[in-house]
Design a protein around this motif. Structure first.
Motif, PDB file in Angstrom:
ATOM      1  N   GLU A  34       0.808  -1.219   0.000  1.00 48.20           N
ATOM      2  CA  GLU A  34       0.000   0.000   0.000  1.00 48.20           C
ATOM      3  C   GLU A  34       0.845   1.274   0.000  1.00 48.20           C
ATOM      4  O   GLU A  34       0.309   2.370  -0.021  1.00 48.20           O
ATOM      5  CB  GLU A  34      -0.935   0.000   1.217  1.00 48.20           C
ATOM      6  CG  GLU A  34      -1.972  -1.103   1.201  1.00 48.20           C
ATOM      7  CD  GLU A  34      -2.929  -0.982   0.014  1.00 48.20           C
ATOM      8  OE1 GLU A  34      -3.413   0.134  -0.264  1.00 48.20           O
ATOM      9  OE2 GLU A  34      -3.168  -2.007  -0.651  1.00 48.20           O
ATOM     10  N   ILE A  35       2.170   1.131   0.032  1.00 50.34           N
ATOM     11  CA  ILE A  35       3.064   2.291   0.101  1.00 50.34           C
ATOM     12  C   ILE A  35       3.517   2.694  -1.297  1.00 50.34           C
ATOM     13  O   ILE A  35       4.011   1.863  -2.060  1.00 50.34           O
ATOM     14  CB  ILE A  35       4.299   1.992   0.987  1.00 50.34           C
ATOM     15  CG1 ILE A  35       3.855   1.611   2.396  1.00 50.34           C
ATOM     16  CG2 ILE A  35       5.227   3.194   1.031  1.00 50.34           C
ATOM     17  CD1 ILE A  35       4.986   1.113   3.284  1.00 50.34           C
ATOM     18  N   GLU A  36       3.311   3.977  -1.628  1.00 51.08           N
ATOM     19  CA  GLU A  36       3.756   4.509  -2.910  1.00 51.08           C
ATOM     20  C   GLU A  36       5.023   5.335  -2.715  1.00 51.08           C
ATOM     21  O   GLU A  36       5.117   6.121  -1.777  1.00 51.08           O
ATOM     22  CB  GLU A  36       2.666   5.398  -3.529  1.00 51.08           C
ATOM     23  CG  GLU A  36       1.449   4.626  -3.959  1.00 51.08           C
ATOM     24  CD  GLU A  36       0.416   5.496  -4.650  1.00 51.08           C
ATOM     25  OE1 GLU A  36       0.562   6.732  -4.632  1.00 51.08           O
ATOM     26  OE2 GLU A  36      -0.536   4.916  -5.206  1.00 51.08           O
ATOM     27  N   TYR A  37       5.997   5.124  -3.577  1.00 61.89           N
ATOM     28  CA  TYR A  37       7.247   5.870  -3.566  1.00 61.89           C
ATOM     29  C   TYR A  37       7.292   6.756  -4.808  1.00 61.89           C
ATOM     30  O   TYR A  37       7.102   6.261  -5.916  1.00 61.89           O
ATOM     31  CB  TYR A  37       8.446   4.925  -3.551  1.00 61.89           C
ATOM     32  CG  TYR A  37       8.511   4.073  -2.304  1.00 61.89           C
ATOM     33  CD1 TYR A  37       9.193   4.519  -1.175  1.00 61.89           C
ATOM     34  CD2 TYR A  37       7.880   2.832  -2.246  1.00 61.89           C
ATOM     35  CE1 TYR A  37       9.252   3.757  -0.026  1.00 61.89           C
ATOM     36  CE2 TYR A  37       7.933   2.053  -1.087  1.00 61.89           C
ATOM     37  CZ  TYR A  37       8.612   2.520   0.010  1.00 61.89           C
ATOM     38  OH  TYR A  37       8.669   1.766   1.157  1.00 61.89           O
ATOM     39  N   SER A  38       7.494   8.050  -4.597  1.00 62.18           N
ATOM     40  CA  SER A  38       7.459   9.005  -5.698  1.00 62.18           C
ATOM     41  C   SER A  38       8.801   9.676  -5.893  1.00 62.18           C
ATOM     42  O   SER A  38       9.638   9.713  -4.990  1.00 62.18           O
ATOM     43  CB  SER A  38       6.414  10.082  -5.416  1.00 62.18           C
ATOM     44  OG  SER A  38       5.144   9.495  -5.286  1.00 62.18           O
ATOM     45  N   LYS A  39       8.994  10.217  -7.100  1.00 67.53           N
ATOM     46  CA  LYS A  39      10.134  11.078  -7.417  1.00 67.53           C
ATOM     47  C   LYS A  39       9.564  12.416  -7.848  1.00 67.53           C
ATOM     48  O   LYS A  39       8.491  12.490  -8.437  1.00 67.53           O
ATOM     49  CB  LYS A  39      10.962  10.497  -8.570  1.00 67.53           C
ATOM     50  CG  LYS A  39      11.735   9.272  -8.204  1.00 67.53           C
ATOM     51  CD  LYS A  39      12.619   8.852  -9.358  1.00 67.53           C
ATOM     52  CE  LYS A  39      13.454   7.656  -8.960  1.00 67.53           C
ATOM     53  NZ  LYS A  39      14.417   7.292  -9.993  1.00 67.53           N
TER      54      LYS A  39
END
Length: 57
Positions: free
Chosen positions: A13-18
């Motif tokens: 459920e964890i989103e990693y963004s740039k």
């Protein structure tokens, strides 16, 4: 220029963004930077400044 957020990956459920900023070519030339220039980021009083990393020899 516009600040953009791009999804890099999602793990469970964890989103990693740039975060991305496109800098116009003429500004890169004006700064004397070239592709591959390592940059440091300095943040002070709500402002962000990009500087070429100092090289130690």
């Amino acid at each position: 220029m516009k600040l953009r957020k791009r999804l890099n990956r999602k793990v469970g459920e964890i989103e990693y963004s740039k975060w991305e900023i496109n800098i116009p070519s003429e500004k890169i030339t004006e700064a004397g930077w070239k592709e591959g220039t390592d940059l440091d980021v300095v943040v002070k009083n709500g402002k962000m400044e990009l500087r070429p990393k100092k090289t130690t020899k």
